[in-house]
Motif scaffolding. Structure first.
Motif, PDB file in Angstrom:
ATOM      1  N   ALA A  47      44.820  72.098  12.140  1.00 47.13           N
ATOM      2  CA  ALA A  47      44.354  73.173  13.088  1.00 47.13           C
ATOM      3  C   ALA A  47      43.231  73.648  12.664  1.00 47.13           C
ATOM      4  CB  ALA A  47      45.294  74.411  13.276  1.00 47.13           C
ATOM      5  N   GLU A  48      42.374  73.884  13.660  1.00 47.98           N
ATOM      6  CA  GLU A  48      40.883  74.424  13.153  1.00 47.98           C
ATOM      7  C   GLU A  48      40.823  75.861  13.360  1.00 47.98           C
ATOM      8  OE1 GLU A  48      36.077  74.532  14.847  1.00 47.98           O
ATOM      9  OE2 GLU A  48      37.824  73.756  16.243  1.00 47.98           O
ATOM     10  N   GLY A  49      40.568  76.749  12.006  1.00 53.00           N
ATOM     11  CA  GLY A  49      40.542  78.245  12.022  1.00 53.00           C
ATOM     12  C   GLY A  49      39.039  78.540  12.083  1.00 53.00           C
ATOM     13  N   VAL A  50      38.302  78.977  11.339  1.00 51.57           N
ATOM     14  CA  VAL A  50      37.033  79.212  11.497  1.00 51.57           C
ATOM     15  C   VAL A  50      35.935  77.947  12.113  1.00 51.57           C
ATOM     16  CG1 VAL A  50      34.858  79.804  10.278  1.00 51.57           C
ATOM     17  CG2 VAL A  50      36.993  80.619   9.467  1.00 51.57           C
ATOM     18  N   PRO A  51      35.466  78.030  13.112  1.00 48.08           N
ATOM     19  CA  PRO A  51      34.665  77.183  13.529  1.00 48.08           C
ATOM     20  C   PRO A  51      34.113  76.046  12.637  1.00 48.08           C
ATOM     21  CG  PRO A  51      34.361  79.103  14.900  1.00 48.08           C
ATOM     22  CD  PRO A  51      35.136  79.505  13.841  1.00 48.08           C
ATOM     23  N   ALA A  52      34.269  74.876  13.001  1.00 44.51           N
ATOM     24  CA  ALA A  52      33.846  73.938  11.928  1.00 44.51           C
ATOM     25  C   ALA A  52      32.677  73.223  12.499  1.00 44.51           C
ATOM     26  CB  ALA A  52      34.976  72.890  11.470  1.00 44.51           C
ATOM     27  N   SER A  53      31.952  72.445  11.578  1.00 42.90           N
ATOM     28  CA  SER A  53      30.869  71.654  12.188  1.00 42.90           C
ATOM     29  C   SER A  53      31.445  70.235  12.364  1.00 42.90           C
ATOM     30  CB  SER A  53      29.774  71.519  11.060  1.00 42.90           C
ATOM     31  OG  SER A  53      30.114  70.685  10.073  1.00 42.90           O
ATOM     32  N   PRO A  54      30.870  69.663  13.168  1.00 40.35           N
ATOM     33  CA  PRO A  54      31.213  68.261  13.794  1.00 40.35           C
ATOM     34  C   PRO A  54      31.219  67.247  12.492  1.00 40.35           C
ATOM     35  CG  PRO A  54      29.718  68.819  15.393  1.00 40.35           C
ATOM     36  CD  PRO A  54      29.640  69.901  14.122  1.00 40.35           C
ATOM     37  N   LEU A  55      30.011  67.404  11.349  1.00 37.78           N
ATOM     38  CA  LEU A  55      30.423  66.789  10.205  1.00 37.78           C
ATOM     39  C   LEU A  55      31.334  66.868   9.449  1.00 37.78           C
ATOM     40  CD1 LEU A  55      28.485  64.865   8.474  1.00 37.78           C
ATOM     41  CD2 LEU A  55      27.471  66.987   7.497  1.00 37.78           C
ATOM     42  N   GLN A  56      31.999  68.097   9.404  1.00 43.71           N
ATOM     43  CA  GLN A  56      32.996  68.561   8.584  1.00 43.71           C
ATOM     44  C   GLN A  56      34.304  67.992   9.296  1.00 43.71           C
ATOM     45  OE1 GLN A  56      33.190  69.369   5.591  1.00 43.71           O
ATOM     46  NE2 GLN A  56      35.518  69.700   5.502  1.00 43.71           N
ATOM     47  N   VAL A  57      34.240  67.993  10.320  1.00 46.25           N
ATOM     48  CA  VAL A  57      35.533  67.355  11.223  1.00 46.25           C
ATOM     49  C   VAL A  57      35.647  65.940  11.068  1.00 46.25           C
ATOM     50  CG1 VAL A  57      36.438  67.126  13.479  1.00 46.25           C
ATOM     51  CG2 VAL A  57      35.540  69.316  13.142  1.00 46.25           C
ATOM     52  N   ARG A  58      34.329  65.404  11.004  1.00 44.22           N
ATOM     53  CA  ARG A  58      34.396  63.814  10.625  1.00 44.22           C
ATOM     54  C   ARG A  58      34.952  63.502   9.292  1.00 44.22           C
ATOM     55  NH1 ARG A  58      35.034  58.691  12.304  1.00 44.22           N
ATOM     56  NH2 ARG A  58      33.458  57.314  11.234  1.00 44.22           N
ATOM     57  N   ARG A  59      34.420  64.373   8.304  1.00 47.06           N
ATOM     58  CA  ARG A  59      34.609  64.281   6.811  1.00 47.06           C
ATOM     59  C   ARG A  59      36.071  64.116   6.716  1.00 47.06           C
ATOM     60  NH1 ARG A  59      31.827  64.881   2.544  1.00 47.06           N
ATOM     61  NH2 ARG A  59      33.301  66.331   1.524  1.00 47.06           N
ATOM     62  N   VAL A  60      36.968  65.178   7.261  1.00 47.02           N
ATOM     63  CA  VAL A  60      38.289  65.421   7.036  1.00 47.02           C
ATOM     64  C   VAL A  60      39.110  64.584   7.668  1.00 47.02           C
ATOM     65  CG1 VAL A  60      40.259  67.046   7.459  1.00 47.02           C
ATOM     66  CG2 VAL A  60      38.024  67.984   6.720  1.00 47.02           C
ATOM     67  N   LEU A  61      38.972  64.309   9.221  1.00 43.11           N
ATOM     68  CA  LEU A  61      39.806  63.197   9.945  1.00 43.11           C
ATOM     69  C   LEU A  61      39.534  61.838   9.339  1.00 43.11           C
ATOM     70  CD1 LEU A  61      39.086  64.435  13.529  1.00 43.11           C
ATOM     71  CD2 LEU A  61      40.981  65.004  11.882  1.00 43.11           C
ATOM     72  N   GLN A  62      38.637  61.464   8.952  1.00 40.95           N
ATOM     73  CA  GLN A  62      38.466  60.026   8.523  1.00 40.95           C
ATOM     74  C   GLN A  62      39.325  59.790   7.418  1.00 40.95           C
ATOM     75  OE1 GLN A  62      34.479  58.926   6.842  1.00 40.95           O
ATOM     76  NE2 GLN A  62      34.405  57.211   8.142  1.00 40.95           N
ATOM     77  N   ASP A  63      39.730  60.562   6.414  1.00 35.65           N
ATOM     78  CA  ASP A  63      40.507  60.345   5.324  1.00 35.65           C
ATOM     79  C   ASP A  63      41.812  60.927   5.725  1.00 35.65           C
ATOM     80  OD1 ASP A  63      38.578  59.365   3.934  1.00 35.65           O
ATOM     81  OD2 ASP A  63      38.341  61.023   2.331  1.00 35.65           O
ATOM     82  N   ALA A  64      42.107  61.982   6.497  1.00 33.80           N
ATOM     83  CA  ALA A  64      43.366  62.301   6.899  1.00 33.80           C
ATOM     84  C   ALA A  64      44.097  61.452   7.670  1.00 33.80           C
ATOM     85  CB  ALA A  64      43.241  63.694   7.488  1.00 33.80           C
ATOM     86  N   LYS A  65      43.250  60.692   8.537  1.00 31.15           N
ATOM     87  CA  LYS A  65      44.244  59.563   9.226  1.00 31.15           C
ATOM     88  C   LYS A  65      44.840  58.585   8.372  1.00 31.15           C
ATOM     89  CE  LYS A  65      41.275  56.538  11.205  1.00 31.15           C
ATOM     90  NZ  LYS A  65      40.602  55.708  12.108  1.00 31.15           N
TER      91      LYS A  65
END
Length: 347
Positions: free
Chosen positions: A256-274
């Motif tokens: 879940a996104e809390g504070v608005p995140a940058s696309p770069l941070q979304v990519r960083r997290v999702l790439q490993d979380a997946k």
């Protein structure tokens, strides 16, 4: 007539590969080099191969030692690949400043490698201007979960996931709202159709195994959400919590996104979380009240996410609007539930 070496090398450069560091030991200590000419050979017995140029010191040292190790590099370790490929001539000690672990065979491996293999030389074959070493794997480990480093056309890169063929939606809408039945009929899921719980980024609120077992007995999907999952200051905690949710047996793990995140941070997290979430499906609950909302949705799709939470018109929630995501998926030719006629349902 044989193809010339320049053309051959250029053609081979179009074949993408992972990157590893091959290490061995000699009379003067450890020695290592970057290699992409690595391949699995056999599962039983476990055998791998690596090809080393006959002009390289590593080739002679490896043959003399009769043992070697392979460290697979992660997406953030291109600098290590360059160092051991000799692209940083100012570095006189390639091993300095890096964290190493000694294998049972006495070869150094990177402590934060994606994975490593400890090998003894089982066979050696001539291979033109290279020597083919077949190693029997005696130890193996996966120290770190992250996406791999790639090498393609003489360039270091990362995995670039294609867009998914389809997406699945869960919509925040009241169960007695006429829209709820319409959405279910069109392939979407209403939020009340599953069992969900939310834990903090640091894992606070993680339910017990007994609670999970009871939730599974209901027969529905069980989703564990991580709140504020894209906070860059809590990345390590988020990954640890994803690991815990996967171990708990969640059917799906939501970020879940809390504070608005940058696309770069979304990519960083999702790439490993997946990778960490498997075999559970990874889903995202993105904020919809900032200018980058749809960009983040696109990034999520490109990161391999197919499960999205959305909010229905008039719900009053601040999530990603259903209509916006459906519009984006149509523009990208990603299949999803057909958008219902929201207007007549609101009359």
């Amino acid at each position: 007539m044989p193809v010339d070496s320049t053309t051959f090398r250029t053609v081979l450069g179009q074949w993408p590969s992972g990157v590893c560091v091959v290490t061995t030991v000699g009379a003067h200590g450890a020695h290592g080099m970057t290699a992409s000419s690595f391949s699995s050979v056999s599962l039983d017995p476990p055998l791998i191969s690596v090809c080393l140029g006959n002009h390289l010191p590593s080739r002679t040292l490896l043959e003399s030692a009769g043992k070697f190790a392979i460290s697979f590099l992660g997406k953030d370790q291109a600098h290590i690949g360059r160092r051991f490929a000799g692209q940083n001539p100012e570095v006189t000690d390639r091993f300095a400043g890096l964290d190493w672990t000694m294998t049972p065979n006495g070869c150094p491996v990177l402590s934060d490698a994606v994975a490593w293999l400890d090998c003894r030389v089982a066979h050696t074959y001539p291979g033109g201007d290279h020597t083919i070493f077949v190693g029997e794997v005696t130890e193996a480990a996966l120290p770190r979960v992250t996406a791999p480093l790639l090498f393609h056309s003489r360039t270091w890169g990362q995995v670039a996931d294609p867009l998914p063929s389809s997406i699945q939606l869960s919509v925040d809408v009241a169960d007695d709202d006429p829209l709820a039945q319409e959405l279910r009929g069109r392939g979407a899921r209403v939020r009340g159709d599953h069992t969900e719980f939310t834990v903090a980024a640091d894992g606070t609120g993680l339910p017990s195994a007994d609670w999970m077992a009871a939730a599974k007995l209901t027969g529905g999907c069980v989703i564990g959400y991580v709140s504020d999952a894209f906070d860059p200051a809590r990345e390590a905690e988020v990954f640890a919590t994803v690991d815990a949710l996967a171990a708990l047996g969640c059917d799906e793990i939501g970020l879940a996104e809390g504070v608005p995140a940058s696309p770069l941070q979304v990519r960083r997290v999702l790439q490993d979380a997946k990778v960490r979430a498997r075999p559970a499906a990874l889903r995202v609950r993105l904020a919809g009240d900032h200018s980058l909302a749809l960009v983040n949705a696109l990034v999520a799709m490109k990161s391999g996410v197919t499960h999205f939470d959305t909010v229905a018109p008039g719900s009053g929630s601040a999530g990603l609007p259903l209509g916006d995501l459906l519009h984006l998926s149509r523009q990208l030719e990603v299949a999803g539930p057909i958008e219902p006629d929201l207007a007549h349902l609101r009359e």
